[in-house]
Design a protein around this motif. Structure first.
Motif, PDB file in Angstrom:
ATOM      1  N   VAL A   1      20.495  68.032  38.188  1.00  0.00           N
ATOM      2  CA  VAL A   1      19.260  67.304  38.475  1.00  0.00           C
ATOM      3  C   VAL A   1      19.515  66.188  39.483  1.00  0.00           C
ATOM      4  O   VAL A   1      18.767  66.019  40.453  1.00  0.00           O
ATOM      5  N   ALA A   2      20.591  65.410  39.275  1.00  0.00           N
ATOM      6  CA  ALA A   2      20.911  64.318  40.201  1.00  0.00           C
ATOM      7  C   ALA A   2      21.263  64.854  41.581  1.00  0.00           C
ATOM      8  O   ALA A   2      20.889  64.264  42.608  1.00  0.00           O
ATOM      9  N   MET A   3      21.993  65.966  41.630  1.00  0.00           N
ATOM     10  CA  MET A   3      22.353  66.601  42.894  1.00  0.00           C
ATOM     11  C   MET A   3      21.108  67.005  43.681  1.00  0.00           C
ATOM     12  O   MET A   3      21.039  66.826  44.910  1.00  0.00           O
ATOM     13  N   GLY A   4      20.113  67.526  43.000  1.00  0.00           N
ATOM     14  CA  GLY A   4      18.886  67.928  43.672  1.00  0.00           C
ATOM     15  C   GLY A   4      18.146  66.754  44.276  1.00  0.00           C
ATOM     16  O   GLY A   4      17.589  66.862  45.374  1.00  0.00           O
ATOM     17  N   GLN A   5      18.143  65.618  43.590  1.00  0.00           N
ATOM     18  CA  GLN A   5      17.477  64.432  44.130  1.00  0.00           C
ATOM     19  C   GLN A   5      18.187  63.929  45.383  1.00  0.00           C
ATOM     20  O   GLN A   5      17.546  63.539  46.370  1.00  0.00           O
ATOM     21  N   ALA A   6      19.522  63.948  45.361  1.00  0.00           N
ATOM     22  CA  ALA A   6      20.280  63.530  46.537  1.00  0.00           C
ATOM     23  C   ALA A   6      20.062  64.490  47.699  1.00  0.00           C
ATOM     24  O   ALA A   6      19.904  64.066  48.856  1.00  0.00           O
ATOM     25  N   ALA A   7      20.049  65.779  47.418  1.00  0.00           N
ATOM     26  CA  ALA A   7      19.841  66.775  48.467  1.00  0.00           C
ATOM     27  C   ALA A   7      18.462  66.637  49.099  1.00  0.00           C
ATOM     28  O   ALA A   7      18.294  66.828  50.313  1.00  0.00           O
ATOM     29  N   ASP A   8      17.469  66.309  48.284  1.00  0.00           N
ATOM     30  CA  ASP A   8      16.117  66.128  48.812  1.00  0.00           C
ATOM     31  C   ASP A   8      16.079  65.006  49.839  1.00  0.00           C
ATOM     32  O   ASP A   8      15.466  65.148  50.919  1.00  0.00           O
ATOM     33  N   LEU A   9      16.733  63.884  49.547  1.00  0.00           N
ATOM     34  CA  LEU A   9      16.765  62.776  50.505  1.00  0.00           C
ATOM     35  C   LEU A   9      17.499  63.171  51.779  1.00  0.00           C
ATOM     36  O   LEU A   9      17.060  62.856  52.895  1.00  0.00           O
ATOM     37  N   LEU A  10      18.635  63.857  51.638  1.00  0.00           N
ATOM     38  CA  LEU A  10      19.400  64.269  52.807  1.00  0.00           C
ATOM     39  C   LEU A  10      18.610  65.275  53.646  1.00  0.00           C
ATOM     40  O   LEU A  10      18.612  65.199  54.885  1.00  0.00           O
ATOM     41  N   ALA A  11      17.927  66.189  52.996  1.00  0.00           N
ATOM     42  CA  ALA A  11      17.136  67.184  53.721  1.00  0.00           C
ATOM     43  C   ALA A  11      16.021  66.521  54.522  1.00  0.00           C
ATOM     44  O   ALA A  11      15.741  66.901  55.665  1.00  0.00           O
ATOM     45  N   ARG A  12      15.370  65.530  53.926  1.00  0.00           N
ATOM     46  CA  ARG A  12      14.299  64.821  54.635  1.00  0.00           C
ATOM     47  C   ARG A  12      14.859  64.009  55.799  1.00  0.00           C
ATOM     48  O   ARG A  12      14.225  63.888  56.860  1.00  0.00           O
ATOM     49  N   LEU A  13      16.045  63.437  55.621  1.00  0.00           N
ATOM     50  CA  LEU A  13      16.667  62.641  56.682  1.00  0.00           C
ATOM     51  C   LEU A  13      17.050  63.506  57.871  1.00  0.00           C
ATOM     52  O   LEU A  13      16.844  63.126  59.032  1.00  0.00           O
ATOM     53  N   LEU A  14      17.595  64.699  57.596  1.00  0.00           N
ATOM     54  CA  LEU A  14      18.135  65.539  58.664  1.00  0.00           C
ATOM     55  C   LEU A  14      17.168  66.626  59.121  1.00  0.00           C
ATOM     56  O   LEU A  14      17.415  67.261  60.152  1.00  0.00           O
ATOM     57  N   GLY A  15      16.105  66.868  58.373  1.00  0.00           N
ATOM     58  CA  GLY A  15      15.202  67.948  58.730  1.00  0.00           C
ATOM     59  C   GLY A  15      15.846  69.307  58.589  1.00  0.00           C
ATOM     60  O   GLY A  15      15.616  70.208  59.402  1.00  0.00           O
ATOM     61  N   ALA A  16      16.680  69.474  57.574  1.00  0.00           N
ATOM     62  CA  ALA A  16      17.402  70.727  57.358  1.00  0.00           C
ATOM     63  C   ALA A  16      17.408  71.040  55.868  1.00  0.00           C
ATOM     64  O   ALA A  16      17.145  70.167  55.033  1.00  0.00           O
ATOM     65  N   PHE A  17      17.720  72.300  55.543  1.00  0.00           N
ATOM     66  CA  PHE A  17      17.761  72.720  54.140  1.00  0.00           C
ATOM     67  C   PHE A  17      19.186  72.598  53.617  1.00  0.00           C
ATOM     68  O   PHE A  17      20.134  73.107  54.225  1.00  0.00           O
ATOM     69  N   VAL A  18      19.348  71.907  52.491  1.00  0.00           N
ATOM     70  CA  VAL A  18      20.656  71.705  51.887  1.00  0.00           C
ATOM     71  C   VAL A  18      20.897  72.799  50.852  1.00  0.00           C
ATOM     72  O   VAL A  18      20.113  72.958  49.907  1.00  0.00           O
ATOM     73  N   VAL A  19      21.972  73.557  51.050  1.00  0.00           N
ATOM     74  CA  VAL A  19      22.332  74.617  50.101  1.00  0.00           C
ATOM     75  C   VAL A  19      23.079  73.987  48.936  1.00  0.00           C
ATOM     76  O   VAL A  19      24.109  73.325  49.134  1.00  0.00           O
ATOM     77  N   LEU A  20      22.558  74.170  47.734  1.00  0.00           N
ATOM     78  CA  LEU A  20      23.128  73.507  46.564  1.00  0.00           C
ATOM     79  C   LEU A  20      24.031  74.452  45.783  1.00  0.00           C
ATOM     80  O   LEU A  20      23.671  75.600  45.532  1.00  0.00           O
ATOM     81  N   PRO A  21      25.192  73.958  45.374  1.00  0.00           N
ATOM     82  CA  PRO A  21      26.112  74.756  44.563  1.00  0.00           C
ATOM     83  C   PRO A  21      25.864  74.507  43.089  1.00  0.00           C
ATOM     84  O   PRO A  21      24.999  73.713  42.699  1.00  0.00           O
ATOM     85  N   ILE A  22      26.633  75.167  42.248  1.00  0.00           N
ATOM     86  CA  ILE A  22      26.685  74.829  40.823  1.00  0.00           C
ATOM     87  C   ILE A  22      27.738  73.739  40.663  1.00  0.00           C
ATOM     88  O   ILE A  22      28.889  73.921  41.063  1.00  0.00           O
ATOM     89  N   PRO A  23      27.385  72.566  40.146  1.00  0.00           N
ATOM     90  CA  PRO A  23      28.377  71.493  40.009  1.00  0.00           C
ATOM     91  C   PRO A  23      29.568  71.933  39.157  1.00  0.00           C
ATOM     92  O   PRO A  23      29.401  72.652  38.163  1.00  0.00           O
ATOM     93  N   ASN A  24      30.740  71.480  39.540  1.00  0.00           N
ATOM     94  CA  ASN A  24      31.965  71.779  38.799  1.00  0.00           C
ATOM     95  C   ASN A  24      32.338  70.555  37.969  1.00  0.00           C
ATOM     96  O   ASN A  24      32.546  69.469  38.524  1.00  0.00           O
ATOM     97  N   VAL A  25      32.418  70.705  36.649  1.00  0.00           N
ATOM     98  CA  VAL A  25      32.675  69.580  35.741  1.00  0.00           C
ATOM     99  C   VAL A  25      33.936  69.863  34.942  1.00  0.00           C
ATOM    100  O   VAL A  25      34.042  70.898  34.285  1.00  0.00           O
ATOM    101  N   ASN A  26      34.895  68.920  34.995  1.00  0.00           N
ATOM    102  CA  ASN A  26      36.141  69.079  34.248  1.00  0.00           C
ATOM    103  C   ASN A  26      36.748  67.719  33.935  1.00  0.00           C
ATOM    104  O   ASN A  26      36.512  66.736  34.659  1.00  0.00           O
ATOM    105  N   VAL A  27      37.520  67.656  32.857  1.00  0.00           N
ATOM    106  CA  VAL A  27      38.394  66.514  32.621  1.00  0.00           C
ATOM    107  C   VAL A  27      39.748  66.855  33.217  1.00  0.00           C
ATOM    108  O   VAL A  27      40.346  67.874  32.877  1.00  0.00           O
ATOM    109  N   LEU A  28      40.234  66.024  34.139  1.00  0.00           N
ATOM    110  CA  LEU A  28      41.435  66.326  34.900  1.00  0.00           C
ATOM    111  C   LEU A  28      42.467  65.219  34.767  1.00  0.00           C
ATOM    112  O   LEU A  28      42.110  64.032  34.752  1.00  0.00           O
ATOM    113  N   GLU A  29      43.726  65.606  34.684  1.00  0.00           N
ATOM    114  CA  GLU A  29      44.815  64.663  34.864  1.00  0.00           C
ATOM    115  C   GLU A  29      44.934  64.352  36.357  1.00  0.00           C
ATOM    116  O   GLU A  29      44.417  65.095  37.200  1.00  0.00           O
TER     117      GLU A  29
END
Length: 342
Positions: free
Chosen positions: A161-189
């Motif tokens: 959801v947060a990624m989509g909101q950020a992409a919307d702002l970037l798309a409006r700024l650049l006049g281009a379509f932002v291709v969204l991935p599936i976020p990768n979530v992990n606990v990492l050392e």
């Protein structure tokens, strides 16, 4: 009526199911990606489909294209965190009935169902959603900040959801379509984090900005890795005039970081019902190999909850990686905050 919820997030499917009207007489089905969703539709389980867009194997656009091409008459309401104007226009052109922004509240979903004639409340019924059960007694957070499958799924959906909101702002700024991935979530050392960063960058040289954030027992850093090959195209999209020297590239980098980091943190923190104070963005380096950028922050990164998102622009050679790195101490706090969602 057969209603199909098609979303790769188990949390999102449960959230939508809970938001449906209690007294609605339906047979409810679920699918975890677009391919499984099509199989369910062909089995007659999709008179109405509540369809996500960003999914593995086959995304929501592919599902809509297949339904349109094959003349399958399922009705589709898109429920997505990708709120770019072009995303809305594309799904409508592919035959969707409407577009609902994630997360969809019961009131919003009920209104769309009424608008399109799928459901009407009975006069004697109560249309408000069923009250949530009383919260479980509060216990001390677990000592080990390990992600369960359920919590990983939840953090992935919050990031979506947060990624989509950020992409919307970037798309409006650049006049281009932002291709969204599936976020990768992990606990990492820290060693695993270095490997993940190196894999994201491959052999490219990068410019990088990091920005700290803190609020209500949660702290971390946002790291934006911008592929150097993208600067020329980004300058053209932003209508930059003059020589594209390092100073101009730094300005473009900071503008992009402000949009992506700021919007993501606002969207993510709002879902946690908290507020993040952001520090000043710090340049980690320009036109440097990834291992040098990692070395700069090695002393600060230990065990972390890492959310990785790769943004790219459709039809343009622009690519960047956004990583949200939450401190080890923050994980238990966030787990406690999201228990009511689980």
């Amino acid at each position: 009526m057969n209603v199909l919820i098609c979303d790769d997030s188990g949390f999102a499917r449960k959230q939508l199911a809970r938001a449906l009207p209690r007294e609605w007489d339906i047979r409810l089905h679920e699918a975890g990606d677009g391919q499984e969703g099509l199989e369910q539709i062909l089995m007659g389980h999709g008179d109405l489909v509540l369809l996500d867009l960003t999914m593995p194997r086959m995304d929501g656009y592919d599902v809509l294209e297949t339904l349109q091409r094959e003349g399958i008459r399922s009705k589709v309401l898109v429920v997505s965190g990708d709120i770019q104007p072009e995303a809305h226009a594309r799904v409508m052109a592919l035959g969707a009935l409407d577009f609902i922004k994630k997360p969809a509240s019961p009131e919003t979903l009920h209104a769309f169902l009424r608008q399109h004639g799928f459901w009407q409340p009975r006069e004697e019924s109560v249309t408000e959603p069923q009250a949530s059960p009383a919260p479980a007694p509060q216990h001390a957070p677990p000592s080990g900040p390990l992600l369960t499958p359920q919590s990983r799924d939840l953090y992935q959906e919050l990031a979506n959801v947060a990624m989509g909101q950020a992409a919307d702002l970037l798309a409006r700024l650049l006049g281009a379509f932002v291709v969204l991935p599936i976020p990768n979530v992990n606990v990492l050392e820290v060693s695993e984090l270095h490997m993940a960063l190196s894999a994201a960058a491959e052999s490219d040289t990068l410019s990088a900005v990091c920005q700290g954030f803190i609020g209500a027992g949660i702290a971390g850093e946002a790291l934006l890795l911008f592929h150097d090959a993208s600067f020329a195209e980004l300058a053209r999209l932003m209508k930059h005039e003059g020589e594209l020297d390092r100073a101009a590239e730094l300005e473009l980098l900071m503008d992009t970081a402000n949009v992506l980091i700021g919007a993501f943190l606002r969207g993510f923190s709002a879902q946690l019902d908290t507020h993040f104070s952001q520090g000043h963005p710090v340049l980690l380096g320009q036109h440097r190999p990834i291992h040098q950028l990692i070395q700069t922050n090695q002393s600060r990164w230990r065990r972390t909850l890492a959310i990785e998102i790769n943004y790219r622009l459709q039809g343009h050679k622009v690519q960047c990686d956004l990583l949200l790195l939450f401190t080890e101490d923050s994980i238990a706090t966030m787990d406690h905050k999201v228990q009511h969602l689980l």
